[in-house]
Design a protein around this motif. Structure first.
Motif, PDB file in Angstrom:
ATOM      1  N   GLU A  72      67.708 -82.367  53.991  1.00  0.00           N
ATOM      2  CA  GLU A  72      66.453 -81.630  53.857  1.00  0.00           C
ATOM      3  C   GLU A  72      66.587 -80.471  52.871  1.00  0.00           C
ATOM      4  OE1 GLU A  72      63.564 -82.695  55.182  1.00  0.00           O
ATOM      5  OE2 GLU A  72      64.746 -84.371  55.953  1.00  0.00           O
ATOM      6  N   MET A  73      67.719 -79.789  52.892  1.00  0.00           N
ATOM      7  CA  MET A  73      67.925 -78.676  51.964  1.00  0.00           C
ATOM      8  C   MET A  73      68.067 -79.178  50.526  1.00  0.00           C
ATOM      9  SD  MET A  73      67.467 -76.206  53.892  1.00  0.00           S
ATOM     10  CE  MET A  73      67.837 -74.817  52.871  1.00  0.00           C
ATOM     11  N   MET A  74      68.684 -80.344  50.341  1.00  0.00           N
ATOM     12  CA  MET A  74      68.782 -80.928  49.000  1.00  0.00           C
ATOM     13  C   MET A  74      67.393 -81.304  48.478  1.00  0.00           C
ATOM     14  SD  MET A  74      71.885 -80.962  47.884  1.00  0.00           S
ATOM     15  CE  MET A  74      71.962 -82.247  46.676  1.00  0.00           C
ATOM     16  N   LYS A  75      66.568 -81.864  49.352  1.00  0.00           N
ATOM     17  CA  LYS A  75      65.197 -82.211  48.963  1.00  0.00           C
ATOM     18  C   LYS A  75      64.402 -80.956  48.619  1.00  0.00           C
ATOM     19  CE  LYS A  75      64.652 -86.305  51.812  1.00  0.00           C
ATOM     20  NZ  LYS A  75      63.909 -86.819  52.969  1.00  0.00           N
ATOM     21  N   ASN A 110      62.789 -80.220  45.079  1.00  0.00           N
ATOM     22  CA  ASN A 110      61.357 -79.988  45.027  1.00  0.00           C
ATOM     23  C   ASN A 110      61.045 -78.664  44.327  1.00  0.00           C
ATOM     24  OD1 ASN A 110      58.648 -80.865  45.882  1.00  0.00           O
ATOM     25  ND2 ASN A 110      58.709 -78.993  47.106  1.00  0.00           N
ATOM     26  N   GLN A 111      61.841 -77.646  44.610  1.00  0.00           N
ATOM     27  CA  GLN A 111      61.638 -76.338  43.991  1.00  0.00           C
ATOM     28  C   GLN A 111      61.866 -76.406  42.479  1.00  0.00           C
ATOM     29  OE1 GLN A 111      64.220 -73.298  45.533  1.00  0.00           O
ATOM     30  NE2 GLN A 111      63.182 -71.673  44.436  1.00  0.00           N
ATOM     31  N   MET A 112      62.891 -77.147  42.046  1.00  0.00           N
ATOM     32  CA  MET A 112      63.148 -77.284  40.609  1.00  0.00           C
ATOM     33  C   MET A 112      62.030 -78.056  39.918  1.00  0.00           C
ATOM     34  SD  MET A 112      67.273 -77.779  40.273  1.00  0.00           S
ATOM     35  CE  MET A 112      67.309 -79.313  41.167  1.00  0.00           C
ATOM     36  N   TYR A 115      58.903 -78.208  40.904  1.00  0.00           N
ATOM     37  CA  TYR A 115      57.741 -77.321  40.887  1.00  0.00           C
ATOM     38  C   TYR A 115      57.866 -76.304  39.746  1.00  0.00           C
ATOM     39  CZ  TYR A 115      54.256 -73.911  42.343  1.00  0.00           C
ATOM     40  OH  TYR A 115      53.186 -73.058  42.358  1.00  0.00           O
ATOM     41  N   ALA A 116      59.065 -75.749  39.582  1.00  0.00           N
ATOM     42  CA  ALA A 116      59.285 -74.782  38.503  1.00  0.00           C
ATOM     43  C   ALA A 116      59.054 -75.431  37.135  1.00  0.00           C
ATOM     44  CB  ALA A 116      60.690 -74.205  38.591  1.00  0.00           C
ATOM     45  N   ALA A 117      59.476 -76.678  36.976  1.00  0.00           N
ATOM     46  CA  ALA A 117      59.256 -77.387  35.715  1.00  0.00           C
ATOM     47  C   ALA A 117      57.770 -77.607  35.468  1.00  0.00           C
ATOM     48  CB  ALA A 117      60.004 -78.718  35.717  1.00  0.00           C
ATOM     49  N   ALA A 118      57.036 -77.989  36.501  1.00  0.00           N
ATOM     50  CA  ALA A 118      55.594 -78.224  36.356  1.00  0.00           C
ATOM     51  C   ALA A 118      54.851 -76.930  36.031  1.00  0.00           C
ATOM     52  CB  ALA A 118      55.028 -78.856  37.619  1.00  0.00           C
ATOM     53  N   THR A 119      55.215 -75.830  36.679  1.00  0.00           N
ATOM     54  CA  THR A 119      54.545 -74.551  36.395  1.00  0.00           C
ATOM     55  C   THR A 119      54.877 -74.065  34.987  1.00  0.00           C
ATOM     56  OG1 THR A 119      56.322 -73.356  37.510  1.00  0.00           O
ATOM     57  CG2 THR A 119      54.328 -73.757  38.769  1.00  0.00           C
ATOM     58  N   SER A 120      56.106 -74.306  34.546  1.00  0.00           N
ATOM     59  CA  SER A 120      56.488 -73.922  33.195  1.00  0.00           C
ATOM     60  C   SER A 120      55.683 -74.714  32.161  1.00  0.00           C
ATOM     61  CB  SER A 120      57.983 -74.148  32.993  1.00  0.00           C
ATOM     62  OG  SER A 120      58.352 -73.876  31.668  1.00  0.00           O
ATOM     63  N   LEU A 121      55.558 -76.011  32.370  1.00  0.00           N
ATOM     64  CA  LEU A 121      54.752 -76.838  31.472  1.00  0.00           C
ATOM     65  C   LEU A 121      53.291 -76.398  31.466  1.00  0.00           C
ATOM     66  CD1 LEU A 121      56.143 -80.419  32.113  1.00  0.00           C
ATOM     67  CD2 LEU A 121      56.124 -79.189  29.941  1.00  0.00           C
ATOM     68  N   TYR A 122      52.776 -76.072  32.647  1.00  0.00           N
ATOM     69  CA  TYR A 122      51.384 -75.649  32.761  1.00  0.00           C
ATOM     70  C   TYR A 122      51.153 -74.353  31.978  1.00  0.00           C
ATOM     71  CZ  TYR A 122      46.846 -74.837  34.956  1.00  0.00           C
ATOM     72  OH  TYR A 122      45.502 -74.644  35.179  1.00  0.00           O
ATOM     73  N   SER A 123      52.017 -73.365  32.185  1.00  0.00           N
ATOM     74  CA  SER A 123      51.826 -72.081  31.504  1.00  0.00           C
ATOM     75  C   SER A 123      52.024 -72.217  29.995  1.00  0.00           C
ATOM     76  CB  SER A 123      52.750 -71.013  32.082  1.00  0.00           C
ATOM     77  OG  SER A 123      54.097 -71.365  31.869  1.00  0.00           O
TER      78      SER A 123
END
Length: 134
Positions: free
Chosen positions: A102-105, A109-111, A113-121
């Motif tokens: 669960e911690m690996m997931k 998931n956090q990485m 999300y960070a990639a998607a937010t970076s692309l969005y901005s």
């Protein structure tokens, strides 16, 4: 045409919302790691078409079947991934949560999300530069 109507931005927003909801589900799995007979859940990743809309039977308001006695609609898919091998590490109390998994997931998931937010901005900055406001 509004900036919100651009397919790339729509797809990124959908992806970010999915990652936020998945993080909530994964954190529930971790918080219930000592609850007897608890089974971990995970979300099914949405499939996006060329316009950034969710395709298939997983619409934005897909129903989740929370009890075996609930009726299902024909062809509707649950938002949860039920094809997991939860019996592999089930404890005597019936709990099947593997904290390491669960911690690996959650970290993955956090990485993502960070990639998607970076692309969005970066996409928004590029659009602002293109219209002369950046």
């Amino acid at each position: 045409m509004s900036i919100n109507d651009l397919p790339v931005l729509t797809a990124l927003r959908t992806k970010m919302q999915w990652h936020q909801e998945r993080q909530r589900v994964l954190s529930e799995n971790v918080s219930n790691s000592d609850t007897p007979k608890f089974r971990p859940r995970d979300l099914v990743e949405p499939k996006l078409d060329r316009n950034g809309a969710v395709t298939g039977s997983m619409g934005p308001l897909a129903l989740a079947r929370t009890s075996a006695s609930h009726m299902t609609s024909s062809g509707a898919a649950s938002g949860f991934d039920q094809d997991r091998n939860v019996g592999f590490e089930t404890r005597p109390a019936g709990n099947a949560v593997n904290l390491e998994e669960e911690m690996m997931k959650a970290a993955s998931n956090q990485m993502d999300y960070a990639a998607a937010t970076s692309l969005y901005s970066k996409s928004l900055r590029l659009l602002k530069t293109a219209i002369g406001k950046g």
